[in-house]
Design an enzyme around this catalytic site. Sequence first.
Site, PDB file in Angstrom:
ATOM      1  N   GLU A 158     -45.502 -15.375 -58.510  1.00 46.56           N
ATOM      2  CA  GLU A 158     -45.946 -16.353 -58.328  1.00 46.56           C
ATOM      3  C   GLU A 158     -44.125 -17.663 -57.694  1.00 46.56           C
ATOM      4  O   GLU A 158     -43.818 -17.668 -59.221  1.00 46.56           O
ATOM      5  CB  GLU A 158     -46.056 -17.508 -60.227  1.00 46.56           C
ATOM      6  CG  GLU A 158     -47.964 -16.703 -60.236  1.00 46.56           C
ATOM      7  CD  GLU A 158     -47.814 -17.517 -61.724  1.00 46.56           C
ATOM      8  OE1 GLU A 158     -49.436 -17.680 -61.245  1.00 46.56           O
ATOM      9  OE2 GLU A 158     -47.166 -17.061 -62.564  1.00 46.56           O
ATOM     10  N   GLU A 232     -54.931 -14.223 -60.142  1.00 50.48           N
ATOM     11  CA  GLU A 232     -54.759 -14.035 -61.824  1.00 50.48           C
ATOM     12  C   GLU A 232     -56.075 -15.324 -62.053  1.00 50.48           C
ATOM     13  O   GLU A 232     -55.835 -16.479 -61.650  1.00 50.48           O
ATOM     14  CB  GLU A 232     -53.717 -14.904 -62.373  1.00 50.48           C
ATOM     15  CG  GLU A 232     -52.858 -13.190 -61.824  1.00 50.48           C
ATOM     16  CD  GLU A 232     -51.381 -14.031 -62.675  1.00 50.48           C
ATOM     17  OE1 GLU A 232     -51.901 -14.692 -63.741  1.00 50.48           O
ATOM     18  OE2 GLU A 232     -50.493 -13.433 -62.721  1.00 50.48           O
TER      19      GLU A 232
END
Length: 583
Positions: A158, A232
């Site tokens: 991320e 995710e």
Amino acid sequence: MSVLQIDGDDFTLDGEPFRIISGGLHYFRVHPDQWADRLRKARLMGLNTVETYVPWNLHQPRPDVFRLDAELDLPAFLDLAAAEGLHVLLRPGPYICAEWEGGGLPSWLLAEPDIRLRSQDPAYLRAVEAYFEQLLPPLLDRLATRGGPVLAVQVENEFGAYSDETTHLAHLADLLRRLGVDVPLFTCDQPADLARGALPGVLATANFGSRSREGIAALRAHQPTGPLMCTEFWIGWFDRWGGHHVVRDPAQAAQELDDLLSTGASVNLYMFHGGTSFGFTNGANDKHTYRPTVGSYDYDAPLDEAGEPTAKYHAFREVIAKYAPVPAEPVPGPAPKLPATTVTLTDSAPLFANLPALGTAVTSERPLTMEQLRQDFGYVLYKAILPTAGPVLLELDDVRDRAQVFVDGQPVGVLERESHERAIAFTVPRAGSVLRLLVENQGRVNYGQEMHDRKGLPGRVLLDGVELTGWTNRPLPLSDLGGLAFAPTGGPAVGPVFHRGTFRVEEPADTFVHLPGWTKGNVWVNGFHLGRHWSRGPQRSLYVPGPVLRPGPNEIVVLELHAGHFARTVELREQPDLGPTEE
């Protein structure tokens, strides 16, 4: 050899179309004796793949120490996954987030005063390269290109939520390739961060937990060609101290999964099995207010903290069966638990009376941070002499993260970073009184711009506006309690005190420690550090893995930081209590 390839808009495996149906399972949050059980339950739910992060801070606790054994035996975990017929998505970081202490970055990086984490800072890059040079070679034989289970490897994590320094991502990707990683690489970002966090030539994937079609559409808009994947897919969430236990309706989560799979995308459930952030390994968030995360990483996942299938497990299994083969084998029922019992803690060891057994003191003019003391986790006890008597105002530049204040051994108050507290008034009984500040690291920040999170007292201490100097700093990592001098408990105890008791086990099995009436501290069973207890909640029990126990007598130690529980008892129960849920 099953090699994953990108073929147009699809994944292929051995030349056949392949959809990744994966679930998060962090080996470092599960006792190694339970890895095989959790992996089997992953396969039985219909997963063909599991995903795991790799915590740099545990594998390399000091620059000159590297571990890949016991509970950190990642090669053994990968071999067990392969034996179960599962593929693996490997996410080695170096940054992992994961609600894990410091996002997995080792604390010793912060001993460098001006270091810039997650960047092209040469000091950071040297550390990352030295780490990967030790981590990756033992894993290369587990890559799919060499007959192993690892299908793909993630570059950072991320990154778009933190920076747009694409040259850093490119550097990490080149490093992985140089060290022999020849399976596909991928990045993951939330949809709004894809433009900042993606890397040309590397597969981009997205993270989200609802509005699946919108998330997939955003990914396709960013990446016009290539397989679609949600790395995710948030099917639950984590808890923080002082909040509620977060849950998500199984039927609603299953419908979101159905919506996602109906697009043809691949998926990794975050989490399939959360497990536990044992010991001091929980992380924290800081978006203008510091919020430490609890030790349970139950995450309202399909497998609960103790590895038991939940309603969400069965709902997801039904959804997956619409899109992929699901094994016909029956799902195991609940495992036996220890019978409920009450344990009396009969012996005590006051912390202040046992300091030489817990850490070596270091003197300095100003307080030293944990990082300057080469300390990762736990507490630091700071001591100075108060020069005057009477009412005083003590002010601290910063508190990282919770300071208990004592004068001549008596508690006078608490300062909490979470409450933005930095000053306390009290009366000094005499000139020459001893000031002690017991400061707890409640978890280094694991996400966002506040990750340069040095612990202890990073700054000055003022007494009535004048800097107080001449400090003794004693690191208390509490990694070894073997030297504590326990004695039969006497009268009422003023914390901090260690309390010890024993209980007998006929046949080891999972259990949960409940601490009604206790305030705050830590719990160990047979020397295994379960984690923190805190009456603030929501978490009100600590998971004890069955493999930690042994037939016959077992020892439990509770550190109570405040006034001890009058009855000095704890309860072992068959069920956890993770607190009230959000309305």
